[in-house]
Design an enzyme around this catalytic site. Structure first.
Site, short mmCIF file in Angstrom:
data_model
loop_
_atom_site.label_atom_id
_atom_site.label_comp_id
_atom_site.label_asym_id
_atom_site.label_seq_id
_atom_site.Cartn_x
_atom_site.Cartn_y
_atom_site.Cartn_z
CB VAL A 149 -0.97 -0.01 1.20
CG1 VAL A 149 -1.64 1.35 1.38
CG2 VAL A 149 -2.03 -1.10 1.03
CD GLU A 150 2.66 3.62 3.92
OE1 GLU A 150 2.96 4.62 3.24
OE2 GLU A 150 1.98 3.69 4.96
CB THR A 151 6.56 2.33 -1.49
OG1 THR A 151 6.97 1.07 -0.92
CG2 THR A 151 6.68 3.43 -0.46
CE1 TYR A 187 -1.25 2.71 4.64
CE2 TYR A 187 -1.62 1.80 6.82
CZ TYR A 187 -0.80 2.02 5.75
OH TYR A 187 0.49 1.55 5.78
#
Length: 343
Positions: free
Chosen positions: A123-125, A312
């Site tokens: 999800v982050e990168t 998230y």
């Protein structure tokens, strides 16, 4: 006609001026910040002034903070669709396979299951492929000195970043990150980098930008430090009846109600848990569609310490589950059940 044209020209000029980077070195509040850093951390005044003089105001960062791209969606299903895509799931399988040893060690040492760590990085990168394009010094200077809503928070992060850069012997003008100043594969803010990042590949350095192992271990360390419970589920789907559940769904995500008491609110979880397990309830809303309800536990709350958004945390879990399913279709050593640590 002439007045209108003049007004338009003035507006254009102001817009262009707004778009231009602004030097920070001569501003009173910047000088006060430098003086504080000199006194508190022993920085050289001249060198720190030189660094901040090269920081550039970025209006796009302020716009992104006021309206994060994901917030414009207004829908859980639309938000989820950003991350639950075949190419990202396949990328997660490949990342897991490449880093299976580090993920297993992190699960053993920190108690955080492999799938959750992989889900966060996805999800982050997108597994380290998109770690940000803004200079961190620009992001943090902009948000410290030109974003008063959260200036105090970002002032502390700018302090952490400058100390971190000095301690790691990194040029503070070269590091790239997100529009909020988050760094590396796991998108740690500088304060989290200093407190929770670990050297997990054993090379004597902590490098969250290029070492997947360091990123994996650092995420595990962060979650454990924030109260992750080894082996406990993160969230469970639920169905509801009546209106009693609405009060619980609106009461926050700190687990505060016993699992055994959920039935009294009209909540039927999809799986059983010990009756004294503390829970919360979240509603994931998608306009025009039925809401999705999930009973959440302590580990869900911990995920929201990483990013304070229910959307998230839910997306991390759903991506993690999809990656586990994809790996199970072609079994490899170390496959785990979603949300459970390896024994």
């Amino acid at each position: 006609m002439r007045a209108t044209a003049l007004a338009a020209l003035l507006a254009l000029h102001q817009g262009l001026a707004w778009a231009q980077p602004t030097s920070y070195q001569n501003r009173k509040e910047v000088k006060e910040f430098v003086a504080e850093m000199v006194k508190k951390h022993g920085f050289g005044r001249k060198e720190l002034t030189r660094v901040l003089a090269q920081a550039q105001y970025q209006p796009a960062i302020v716009r992104a903070m006021d309206q994060p791209p994901e917030s414009a969606l207004g829908s859980w299903q639309a938000y989820r669709a950003i991350f639950i895509k075949p190419e990202r799931i396949e990328g997660g399988v490949q990342f897991w396979n490449r880093n299976a040893e580090a993920l297993k060690r992190a699960a053993d040492e920190f108690g955080v299951s492999e799938d959750v760590i992989v889900g966060i990085i996805g999800v982050e990168t997108t597994f380290g492929r998109n770690i940000g394009t803004y200079r961190v010094i620009d992001a943090l200077a902009t948000l410290t000195f030109d974003y008063p809503k959260r200036g105090a928070y970002f002032r502390a992060e700018l302090e952490h970043y400058l100390v971190f850069s000095r301690d790691q012997r990194i040029d503070p003008l070269r590091v790239k990150g997100s529009y909020a100043g988050a760094i590396g594969i796991p998108q740690f803010m500088p304060g989290s980098y200093r407190r929770f990042a670990v050297d997990f590949d054993g090379d004597g350095q902590i490098n969250l930008a290029s070492s997947p192992s360091d990123a994996i271990g650092s995420i595990g360390n962060f979650l454990k430090a924030h109260g992750w419970v080894r082996g406990q589920p993160v969230a469970i789907g639920a169905t509801v009846s009546g209106d009693g559940w609405r009060k619980l769904a609106g009461s926050g995500i700190v687990p505060a109600i016993r699992f055994a008491d959920l039935a009294g609110y009209g909540i039927k979880p999809a799986a059983p848990l010990p009756g004294d397990t503390l829970c919360a309830l979240i509603e994931l809303d998608s306009p025009g569609q039925p809401s999705e309800l999930r009973v959440t536990l302590q580990n869900f709350f911990v995920l929201t310490r990483y990013n304070r958004s229910n959307l998230y945390a839910a997306a991390v879990l759903d991506l993690a589950a999809e990656i586990v399913r994809a790996r199970s279709a072609a079994p490899v050593a170390g496959t785990v059940v979603p949300g459970k640590s390896n024994p």
